[in-house]
Motif scaffolding. Structure first.
Motif, PDB file in Angstrom:
ATOM      1  N   ARG A   1      48.663  -0.834  85.947  1.00  0.00           N
ATOM      2  CA  ARG A   1      47.648  -0.946  85.506  1.00  0.00           C
ATOM      3  C   ARG A   1      46.045  -2.110  86.059  1.00  0.00           C
ATOM      4  O   ARG A   1      45.662  -2.110  86.711  1.00  0.00           O
ATOM      5  CB  ARG A   1      47.214  -0.677  83.749  1.00  0.00           C
ATOM      6  N   ARG A   2      47.559  -3.530  85.732  1.00  0.00           N
ATOM      7  CA  ARG A   2      46.751  -4.854  86.479  1.00  0.00           C
ATOM      8  C   ARG A   2      46.198  -4.874  88.143  1.00  0.00           C
ATOM      9  O   ARG A   2      45.506  -4.768  88.260  1.00  0.00           O
ATOM     10  CB  ARG A   2      47.445  -5.757  85.717  1.00  0.00           C
TER      11      ARG A   2
ATOM     12  N   ARG B   1      46.221  -2.126  90.090  1.00  0.00           N
ATOM     13  CA  ARG B   1      45.184  -1.187  90.889  1.00  0.00           C
ATOM     14  C   ARG B   1      43.370  -2.217  89.698  1.00  0.00           C
ATOM     15  O   ARG B   1      42.978  -1.955  91.184  1.00  0.00           O
ATOM     16  CB  ARG B   1      45.553   0.242  89.870  1.00  0.00           C
ATOM     17  N   ARG B   2      43.431  -2.809  89.116  1.00  0.00           N
ATOM     18  CA  ARG B   2      42.244  -3.169  88.904  1.00  0.00           C
ATOM     19  C   ARG B   2      42.456  -4.454  89.975  1.00  0.00           C
ATOM     20  O   ARG B   2      41.105  -4.898  89.932  1.00  0.00           O
ATOM     21  CB  ARG B   2      42.265  -3.610  87.413  1.00  0.00           C
ATOM     22  N   LEU B   3      43.357  -5.229  90.744  1.00  0.00           N
ATOM     23  CA  LEU B   3      43.110  -5.897  91.486  1.00  0.00           C
ATOM     24  C   LEU B   3      42.983  -5.816  92.605  1.00  0.00           C
ATOM     25  O   LEU B   3      41.714  -6.323  93.488  1.00  0.00           O
ATOM     26  CB  LEU B   3      44.302  -7.150  91.179  1.00  0.00           C
ATOM     27  N   HIS B   4      43.342  -4.590  92.764  1.00  0.00           N
ATOM     28  CA  HIS B   4      42.933  -4.046  94.513  1.00  0.00           C
ATOM     29  C   HIS B   4      41.405  -3.364  94.812  1.00  0.00           C
ATOM     30  O   HIS B   4      41.733  -2.603  95.576  1.00  0.00           O
ATOM     31  CB  HIS B   4      43.779  -2.958  94.550  1.00  0.00           C
ATOM     32  N   LYS B   5      40.555  -2.975  93.194  1.00  0.00           N
ATOM     33  CA  LYS B   5      39.709  -2.065  92.916  1.00  0.00           C
ATOM     34  C   LYS B   5      38.412  -2.683  94.546  1.00  0.00           C
ATOM     35  O   LYS B   5      37.690  -2.124  94.827  1.00  0.00           O
ATOM     36  CB  LYS B   5      38.950  -2.171  91.870  1.00  0.00           C
ATOM     37  N   ALA B   6      38.667  -4.051  94.409  1.00  0.00           N
ATOM     38  CA  ALA B   6      37.010  -5.129  95.099  1.00  0.00           C
ATOM     39  C   ALA B   6      37.520  -5.079  96.554  1.00  0.00           C
ATOM     40  O   ALA B   6      37.044  -5.411  97.479  1.00  0.00           O
ATOM     41  CB  ALA B   6      37.295  -6.617  94.626  1.00  0.00           C
TER      42      ALA B   6
END
Length: 287
Positions: free
Chosen positions: A87-88, A90-95
């Motif tokens: 999950r971490r 995926r959050r990192l790659h959102k931007a």
């Protein structure tokens, strides 16, 4: 059989204790295979553009490598923390988004790109094992692929975005290799024999202090060795698609190197053979 989901919290489990990845990912030989996988990943135009635009691999290569290696270890040895690491990421790659060298918009979480980054691990593991360890049996190859699919679920990759069998994987893989891969700017830097790299700033302090004055002399040797391993441990079809030369003499040299690695690493004590996260997980699994 892999238990894909944790029935308590409905989150994907990491691969099983004692599986193929359990011994493979924590072994120090894993370090030798990472440059080949990374180069195949960034040979995809959208992935290469994302790394070119957003990664700190140029300014902080050792820190970037350490963080990537820690993340990889957690996918396999992290237990209940594996899904949290997924999950971490995926959050990192959102931007991470922008425009690639062909003028096409990209986003790091576009399913085809995100799945390709993950998919490269399987062919690289399989190819490198022929040099650095005992070649996998057909049963081990199938188990490895099933476990790598499970790692993909930990990372949030949907089953619909990854081939679910080896028989489905190879046509998918060949299509990407033949139609999509190219020598991106990042690929050029990763295989350059003279690319400057900052002195190591990770590891024991005594080692960093020792290497700092020697690094101007050692760096050219290191980059040439990295190029040698990157191209040699890359599956031949990907190597050919990128136009990377590999001679018979280089192949013989890689096989000699592999024989030394196969002789030395298996007899090392566990504290030297396995990386820290893997060592702790293996110790905990033994009770």
């Amino acid at each position: 059989m892999i238990n894909a989901m944790n029935t308590v919290n409905n989150e994907p489990n990491p691969p099983p204790v004692g599986g193929v990845l359990w011994s493979l990912v924590g072994d120090i030989r894993m370090l030798l295979t990472l440059p080949a996988a990374l180069t195949m990943q960034v040979a995809h135009p959208s992935v290469g553009a994302g790394v070119d635009d957003h990664s700190v691999f140029r300014t902080d290569p050792w820190g970037r490598g350490e963080r990537s290696l820690t993340s990889l270890q957690l996918w396999v040895y992290g237990g209940e923390g594996a899904a949290a690491e997924g999950r971490r990421l995926r959050r990192l790659h959102k931007a991470i988004q922008g425009t690639d060298a062909h003028g096409h918009r990209y986003h790091a979480l576009t399913p085809s790109s995100y799945a390709w980054v993950h998919a490269t691990g399987y062919p690289v593991f399989r190819h490198a094992q022929q040099y650095l360890g005992r070649p996998f049996t057909q049963a081990q190859e199938r188990q490895l692929y099933a476990e790598w699919l499970q790692v993909g679920r930990v990372l949030g990759i949907h089953d619909r975005d990854m081939p679910q069998t080896i028989e489905e994987f190879w046509p998918y893989y060949r299509k990407v290799v033949e139609n999509d891969l190219e020598v991106t700017v990042v690929v050029e830097e990763l295989i350059a024999p003279d690319q400057p790299i900052p002195a190591p700033d990770r590891g024991p302090r005594w080692l960093r202090l020792l290497l700092r004055p020697l690094w101007p002399s050692l760096c050219p040797c290191f980059t040439r060795f990295r190029r040698f391993l990157t191209i040699g441990l890359m599956p031949p079809d990907a190597r050919s698609a990128l136009g990377l030369e590999w001679t018979d003499a280089q192949e013989r040299r890689l096989r000699r190197f592999g024989r030394v690695v196969r002789a030395v690493v298996p007899v090392l004590p566990e504290r030297l053979r396995f990386m820290p996260i893997a060592r702790r997980a293996r110790r905990a699994a033994r009770g």
